[in-house]
Design a protein around this motif. Structure first.
Motif, short mmCIF file in Angstrom:
data_model
loop_
_atom_site.label_atom_id
_atom_site.label_comp_id
_atom_site.label_asym_id
_atom_site.label_seq_id
_atom_site.Cartn_x
_atom_site.Cartn_y
_atom_site.Cartn_z
N THR A 1 0.82 -1.21 0.00
CA THR A 1 0.00 0.00 0.00
C THR A 1 0.86 1.26 0.00
O THR A 1 0.35 2.35 -0.24
CB THR A 1 -0.95 0.03 1.21
N ASP A 2 2.16 1.12 0.26
CA ASP A 2 3.05 2.27 0.24
C ASP A 2 3.72 2.47 -1.12
O ASP A 2 4.50 3.39 -1.30
CB ASP A 2 4.15 2.12 1.30
N LYS A 3 3.44 1.61 -2.06
CA LYS A 3 4.04 1.71 -3.39
C LYS A 3 3.41 2.87 -4.16
O LYS A 3 2.23 3.17 -4.01
CB LYS A 3 3.82 0.42 -4.19
N ARG A 4 4.21 3.51 -4.97
CA ARG A 4 3.72 4.61 -5.80
C ARG A 4 2.90 4.04 -6.96
O ARG A 4 3.33 3.14 -7.66
CB ARG A 4 4.89 5.42 -6.34
N VAL A 5 1.70 4.61 -7.14
CA VAL A 5 0.80 4.19 -8.20
C VAL A 5 0.45 5.41 -9.04
O VAL A 5 -0.05 6.41 -8.51
CB VAL A 5 -0.51 3.58 -7.62
N ALA A 6 0.71 5.33 -10.33
CA ALA A 6 0.30 6.41 -11.24
C ALA A 6 -1.18 6.24 -11.55
O ALA A 6 -1.64 5.14 -11.86
CB ALA A 6 1.11 6.36 -12.53
N ILE A 7 -1.93 7.33 -11.43
CA ILE A 7 -3.35 7.33 -11.74
C ILE A 7 -3.49 7.92 -13.14
O ILE A 7 -3.25 9.12 -13.35
CB ILE A 7 -4.15 8.17 -10.71
#
Length: 137
Positions: free
Chosen positions: A4-10
């Motif tokens: 849940t701390d991983k960077r996710v591009a929206i």
């Protein structure tokens, strides 16, 4: 670091071309934090809408859509930064539109005047920071 701390591009489908061309994420989420890149008031033909009121509505709607794609709402916005090419002239009209999108529980806000934005004719650009779930009553 958890998943849940991983960077996710929206990157909603409507923004994929912008992502591919200019190499930036329309929004980025890390855990419950969401950063929304600057949104502008381009109409359906990708031209600046007519005037500050129309551009502000389009830009705020774009912020709202990106937040939804990231699992958040405008109520989760904790900070706004707005960039204006005619800050003193447009601030009252802009504030009226902003208050329609944020009728209460106002986020922190910094407004910056500058000489130009990415395209000729743009009056305003809006970026936001949100904490997913923080706006729930």
């Amino acid at each position: 670091m958890t998943m849940t701390d991983k960077r996710v591009a929206i990157i909603p489908p409507a923004t994929q071309a912008m992502y591919d061309t200019y190499h930036f994420a329309p929004a980025t989420r890390v855990g419950n934090l969401i950063w929304v890149s600057g949104q502008v008031g381009l109409d359906a033909d990708m031209r600046p809408a007519d005037g500050i009121e129309a551009q502000a509505r389009i830009a705020f709607s774009a912020v709202q859509g990106l937040l939804a794609a990231a699992g958040a709402t405008l109520a989760d916005v904790v900070e706004l930064t707005t960039f204006h090419t005619a800050l003193q002239q447009d601030i009252q009209t802009f504030s009226k539109v902003k208050d329609e999108f944020f009728p209460d529980r106002y986020p922190s806000w910094t407004a910056v005047g500058l000489s130009e934005l990415a395209l000729p004719g743009l009056c305003v650009e809006i970026r936001a920071v949100a904490v997913r779930g923080s706006g729930a009553l």
